[in-house]
Design an enzyme around this catalytic site. Structure first.
Site, short mmCIF file in Angstrom:
data_model
loop_
_atom_site.label_atom_id
_atom_site.label_comp_id
_atom_site.label_asym_id
_atom_site.label_seq_id
_atom_site.Cartn_x
_atom_site.Cartn_y
_atom_site.Cartn_z
N GLU A 69 26.09 -68.04 17.39
CA GLU A 69 25.94 -67.74 15.96
C GLU A 69 25.00 -66.56 15.78
O GLU A 69 23.88 -66.57 16.30
CB GLU A 69 25.44 -68.94 15.17
CG GLU A 69 25.25 -68.59 13.70
CD GLU A 69 25.26 -69.80 12.77
OE1 GLU A 69 24.75 -69.66 11.65
OE2 GLU A 69 25.77 -70.86 13.16
N ASP A 121 18.11 -58.17 18.46
CA ASP A 121 19.29 -57.54 17.87
C ASP A 121 20.53 -58.12 18.54
O ASP A 121 20.73 -57.99 19.75
CB ASP A 121 19.20 -56.03 18.10
CG ASP A 121 20.38 -55.26 17.54
OD1 ASP A 121 21.36 -55.90 17.10
OD2 ASP A 121 20.32 -54.02 17.55
N ASP A 144 24.48 -59.71 5.73
CA ASP A 144 24.10 -58.81 4.64
C ASP A 144 25.30 -57.96 4.25
O ASP A 144 25.85 -57.24 5.08
CB ASP A 144 22.95 -57.92 5.10
CG ASP A 144 22.28 -57.18 3.95
OD1 ASP A 144 22.99 -56.84 2.97
OD2 ASP A 144 21.06 -56.94 4.02
N LYS A 148 25.71 -51.45 -1.81
CA LYS A 148 25.87 -50.07 -2.25
C LYS A 148 26.79 -49.31 -1.28
O LYS A 148 26.69 -49.46 -0.07
CB LYS A 148 24.51 -49.38 -2.34
CG LYS A 148 23.60 -49.98 -3.40
CD LYS A 148 22.26 -49.28 -3.45
CE LYS A 148 21.35 -49.89 -4.52
NZ LYS A 148 20.03 -49.24 -4.56
N ASP A 180 30.16 -64.45 0.78
CA ASP A 180 30.32 -64.77 -0.64
C ASP A 180 30.46 -63.50 -1.48
O ASP A 180 30.33 -63.54 -2.69
CB ASP A 180 29.14 -65.62 -1.14
CG ASP A 180 27.80 -64.93 -0.96
OD1 ASP A 180 27.77 -63.83 -0.36
OD2 ASP A 180 26.78 -65.49 -1.39
N LYS A 218 22.76 -75.18 0.83
CA LYS A 218 22.30 -75.35 -0.55
C LYS A 218 22.66 -74.12 -1.39
O LYS A 218 23.07 -74.24 -2.54
CB LYS A 218 20.78 -75.58 -0.57
CG LYS A 218 20.35 -76.92 -0.01
CD LYS A 218 18.84 -77.08 -0.10
CE LYS A 218 18.38 -78.42 0.47
NZ LYS A 218 16.91 -78.56 0.41
N PHE A 219 22.52 -72.96 -0.80
CA PHE A 219 22.86 -71.72 -1.48
C PHE A 219 24.33 -71.70 -1.86
O PHE A 219 24.71 -71.33 -2.97
CB PHE A 219 22.52 -70.53 -0.57
CG PHE A 219 22.95 -69.20 -1.12
CD1 PHE A 219 22.17 -68.54 -2.06
CD2 PHE A 219 24.11 -68.60 -0.69
CE1 PHE A 219 22.56 -67.31 -2.57
CE2 PHE A 219 24.52 -67.37 -1.19
CZ PHE A 219 23.74 -66.74 -2.13
N GLU A 220 25.18 -72.13 -0.92
CA GLU A 220 26.62 -72.12 -1.17
C GLU A 220 27.00 -73.16 -2.22
O GLU A 220 27.85 -72.91 -3.08
CB GLU A 220 27.36 -72.39 0.14
CG GLU A 220 28.86 -72.18 0.05
CD GLU A 220 29.54 -72.32 1.39
OE1 GLU A 220 30.78 -72.29 1.42
OE2 GLU A 220 28.84 -72.46 2.41
#
Length: 239
Positions: A69, A121, A144, A148, A180, A218-220
């Site tokens: 992951e 990395d 991320d 922009k 998302d 939780k965010f999802e």
């Protein structure tokens, strides 16, 4: 460990070695609990970066399918998956030390022996440490999106990266992504569809329903309540 997230960016003659990275280094402030976890559990579960292939069976002390992951955040989902799948080995990579500390703490509390953690990395880890055709799955959840347009080049899902992932997957191994941000989902689909040797596991040749193997965060859950979408993509290495 924490101060060596990336390799040197200049050679011995001062020439730049830097490439475009998909993350910004932000050290963040460690809580006392996260620092304690790093001090106590990194020697057990932590893996130091090396610029040479590692034997994954030796790393885990057994032979089992390996799930990698990339960017596990605070590690909540990764720890849940490792706990739910003791028959698999999980290797998590995260560049931000508070997340590494939080994940180590949760993994210790869960009594996990099938999880290893790196703080480096992920591209360099894939390039130099992961043997060819050694992974059963690569997971990239909510990277991320670099919203922009001028930053789109920083998105980790680009053709060279996708080719790199394919080379590390076994034939039959799966690259599972989730985002998302719909424009990023469309970007992922376009990039993946343009690389030979992958099979889209979507019946409609686009996105798949969220598999039960990927825990809801939780965010999802909050996003679902607000009507926000999430797009999962799963591609199998065919050759």
């Amino acid at each position: 460990m924490i101060n060596d997230v990336i390799s040197p960016e200049f050679d011995e003659n001062g020439r730049a070695l830097r490439r475009i990275r998909s993350f910004v280094r932000r050290q963040g402030r460690l809580t006392k609990g996260q620092q304690l976890a790093l001090d106590s559990y990194w020697p057990v579960m932590g893996v130091e970066y090396q610029a040479a292939p590692v034997d994954l069976n030796t790393l885990f002390g057994r032979e089992a399918p390996v799930v990698l992951e990339i960017g596990f955040g605070m590690g909540t989902s990764l720890v849940t998956m490792a706990a739910n799948n003791p028959q698999q080995n999980f290797l998590g990579i995260e560049v931000h030390s508070p997340g590494v500390g939080a994940c180590l703490s949760s993994a210790h509390d869960a009594g996990l022996s099938n999880l290893r953690i790196m703080c480096h990395d992920a591209v360099e880890v894939l390039e130099n440490m992961i043997p060819e055709a050694s992974l059963d799955m690569v997971q990239l959840f909510f990277p991320d999106p670099w919203h922009k347009a001028r930053h789109n080049k920083r998105r980790i899902v680009q053709t060279p990266f996708v080719e790199l992932v394919k080379s590390k997957l076994k034939v039959g191994g799966v690259f599972h992504m989730a985002t998302d941000w719909q424009p990023y989902a469309e970007h992922m689909l376009e990039v993946m569809s343009g690389v030979s040797g992958y099979l889209n596991l979507s019946e409609q040749n686009d996105y798949v329903p969220r598999p039960d193997s990927r825990p809801l965060t939780k965010f999802e859950l909050r996003g679902q309540r607000l009507g926000h979408g999430v797009w999962d993509l799963m591609f199998e290495r065919k050759e």
